[in-house]
Write a protein that holds these residues in place. Structure first.
Motif, mmCIF file in Angstrom:
data_model
loop_
_atom_site.group_PDB
_atom_site.id
_atom_site.type_symbol
_atom_site.label_atom_id
_atom_site.label_comp_id
_atom_site.label_asym_id
_atom_site.label_seq_id
_atom_site.Cartn_x
_atom_site.Cartn_y
_atom_site.Cartn_z
ATOM 1 N N ASN A 1 -0.077 9.942 4.699
ATOM 2 C CA ASN A 1 -0.584 10.959 3.722
ATOM 3 C C ASN A 1 0.367 10.884 2.460
ATOM 4 O OD1 ASN A 1 -2.695 12.145 5.139
ATOM 5 N ND2 ASN A 1 -1.021 13.132 6.385
ATOM 6 N N ASP A 2 -0.238 10.817 1.190
ATOM 7 C CA ASP A 2 0.335 11.075 -0.003
ATOM 8 C C ASP A 2 0.710 12.415 -0.350
ATOM 9 O OD1 ASP A 2 0.728 9.121 -2.667
ATOM 10 O OD2 ASP A 2 -0.207 11.221 -3.177
ATOM 11 N N THR A 3 1.931 12.474 -1.112
ATOM 12 C CA THR A 3 2.171 13.812 -1.419
ATOM 13 C C THR A 3 1.318 14.585 -2.804
ATOM 14 O OG1 THR A 3 3.475 12.940 -3.472
ATOM 15 C CG2 THR A 3 4.848 13.367 -1.554
ATOM 16 N N THR A 4 0.396 13.682 -3.086
ATOM 17 C CA THR A 4 -0.577 14.315 -4.025
ATOM 18 C C THR A 4 -1.878 15.032 -3.302
ATOM 19 O OG1 THR A 4 -1.960 12.436 -4.472
ATOM 20 C CG2 THR A 4 -0.011 12.822 -5.779
ATOM 21 N N MET A 5 -1.945 14.602 -1.904
ATOM 22 C CA MET A 5 -3.012 14.849 -1.125
ATOM 23 C C MET A 5 -4.268 14.114 -1.381
ATOM 24 S SD MET A 5 -1.572 16.305 1.265
ATOM 25 C CE MET A 5 -2.749 17.001 2.226
ATOM 26 N N PHE A 6 -4.169 13.307 -2.475
ATOM 27 C CA PHE A 6 -5.649 12.751 -2.916
ATOM 28 C C PHE A 6 -5.427 11.157 -2.533
ATOM 29 C CE2 PHE A 6 -4.939 15.967 -6.125
ATOM 30 C CZ PHE A 6 -6.165 16.712 -6.058
ATOM 31 N N MET B 1 0.290 10.011 10.447
ATOM 32 C CA MET B 1 -0.382 10.504 11.724
ATOM 33 C C MET B 1 -0.934 9.184 12.549
ATOM 34 S SD MET B 1 -3.269 13.301 10.092
ATOM 35 C CE MET B 1 -3.765 13.729 11.815
ATOM 36 N N PHE B 2 -0.806 9.235 13.716
ATOM 37 C CA PHE B 2 -1.192 8.112 14.596
ATOM 38 C C PHE B 2 -2.213 8.724 15.487
ATOM 39 C CE2 PHE B 2 3.466 7.758 14.167
ATOM 40 C CZ PHE B 2 3.615 6.275 13.724
ATOM 41 N N LEU B 3 -3.561 8.147 15.299
ATOM 42 C CA LEU B 3 -4.775 8.390 15.608
ATOM 43 C C LEU B 3 -5.548 7.528 16.730
ATOM 44 C CD1 LEU B 3 -6.020 9.269 12.158
ATOM 45 C CD2 LEU B 3 -5.081 10.945 13.840
ATOM 46 N N GLN B 4 -5.694 8.020 17.699
ATOM 47 C CA GLN B 4 -6.251 7.262 18.948
ATOM 48 C C GLN B 4 -7.704 7.102 18.625
ATOM 49 O OE1 GLN B 4 -5.821 8.523 23.083
ATOM 50 N NE2 GLN B 4 -5.947 6.623 23.704
ATOM 51 N N GLN B 5 -8.116 5.772 18.736
ATOM 52 C CA GLN B 5 -9.843 5.692 18.409
ATOM 53 C C GLN B 5 -10.397 5.372 19.814
ATOM 54 O OE1 GLN B 5 -10.681 5.599 15.175
ATOM 55 N NE2 GLN B 5 -8.542 6.562 15.197
ATOM 56 N N ALA C 1 0.981 -1.232 -0.141
ATOM 57 C CA ALA C 1 -0.085 0.026 -0.178
ATOM 58 C C ALA C 1 0.965 1.527 -0.182
ATOM 59 C CB ALA C 1 -0.979 -0.046 1.174
ATOM 60 N N ILE C 2 2.100 1.030 0.692
ATOM 61 C CA ILE C 2 2.958 2.371 0.641
ATOM 62 C C ILE C 2 3.513 2.570 -0.594
ATOM 63 C CG2 ILE C 2 5.107 3.264 1.712
ATOM 64 C CD1 ILE C 2 2.584 3.288 3.860
ATOM 65 N N ARG C 3 4.114 1.328 -1.003
ATOM 66 C CA ARG C 3 4.614 1.528 -2.690
ATOM 67 C C ARG C 3 3.724 2.056 -3.740
ATOM 68 N NH1 ARG C 3 6.305 -3.934 -1.817
ATOM 69 N NH2 ARG C 3 4.951 -4.231 -3.946
ATOM 70 N N GLU C 4 2.222 2.006 -3.279
ATOM 71 C CA GLU C 4 1.412 2.458 -4.519
ATOM 72 C C GLU C 4 1.375 3.898 -4.427
ATOM 73 O OE1 GLU C 4 -2.090 0.204 -4.205
ATOM 74 O OE2 GLU C 4 -1.228 -1.731 -4.720
ATOM 75 N N LEU C 5 1.709 4.474 -3.299
ATOM 76 C CA LEU C 5 1.529 5.980 -2.996
ATOM 77 C C LEU C 5 2.577 6.735 -4.023
ATOM 78 C CD1 LEU C 5 1.150 6.016 0.956
ATOM 79 C CD2 LEU C 5 -0.578 6.621 -1.022
#
Length: 118
Positions: free
Chosen positions: A78-83, A63-67, A52-56
């Motif tokens: 986050n991807d550099t394209t922001m999309f 971001m580490f988000l507590q649920q 999944a990272i290689r596809e970016l």
């Protein structure tokens, strides 16, 4: 993802970004509310080799988000394209082990000592 996928976690405050580090935030609950802290983190080769990272197009930050209610943390990449974004589950035990491996105590938690400005 495991704790070993993220090393050298340290506060951005009074720090400079070293080669191989990415900006990271940790959004977490503490006894008085919710807090967002800014860090630098070094992702491991295993992180970069994840499909999944290689596809970016590239990675601008993590971001580490507590649920709520003890659900696993989410890791948002986050991807550099922001999309494009990639989410991973990150169990509480792995998150805490990542903090311990870097000797990090989150602001608002017992034992935290604020950085001293020179």
């Amino acid at each position: 993802m495991t704790a070993e996928d993220f090393t050298n976690l340290h506060l951005q405050y009074l720090s400079t970004q070293a080669e191989g580090e990415l900006p990271a935030t940790i959004e977490h609950d503490f006894h008085n509310g919710r807090m967002v802290d800014h860090y630098f983190v070094t992702p491991s080769p295993n992180f970069w080799n994840d499909e999944a990272i290689r596809e970016l197009e590239g990675v601008t930050g993590i971001m580490f988000l507590q649920q709520p209610d003890g659900a696993p943390w989410k890791i948002l990449v986050n991807d550099t394209t922001m999309f494009k974004e990639v989410y991973f589950d990150f169990p509480e035990e792995e998150f805490r082990r990542m903090l311990a491996n870097s000797n990090v105590i989150l602001p608002g938690e017992p034992g935290f000592i604020p950085p001293v400005q020179a």
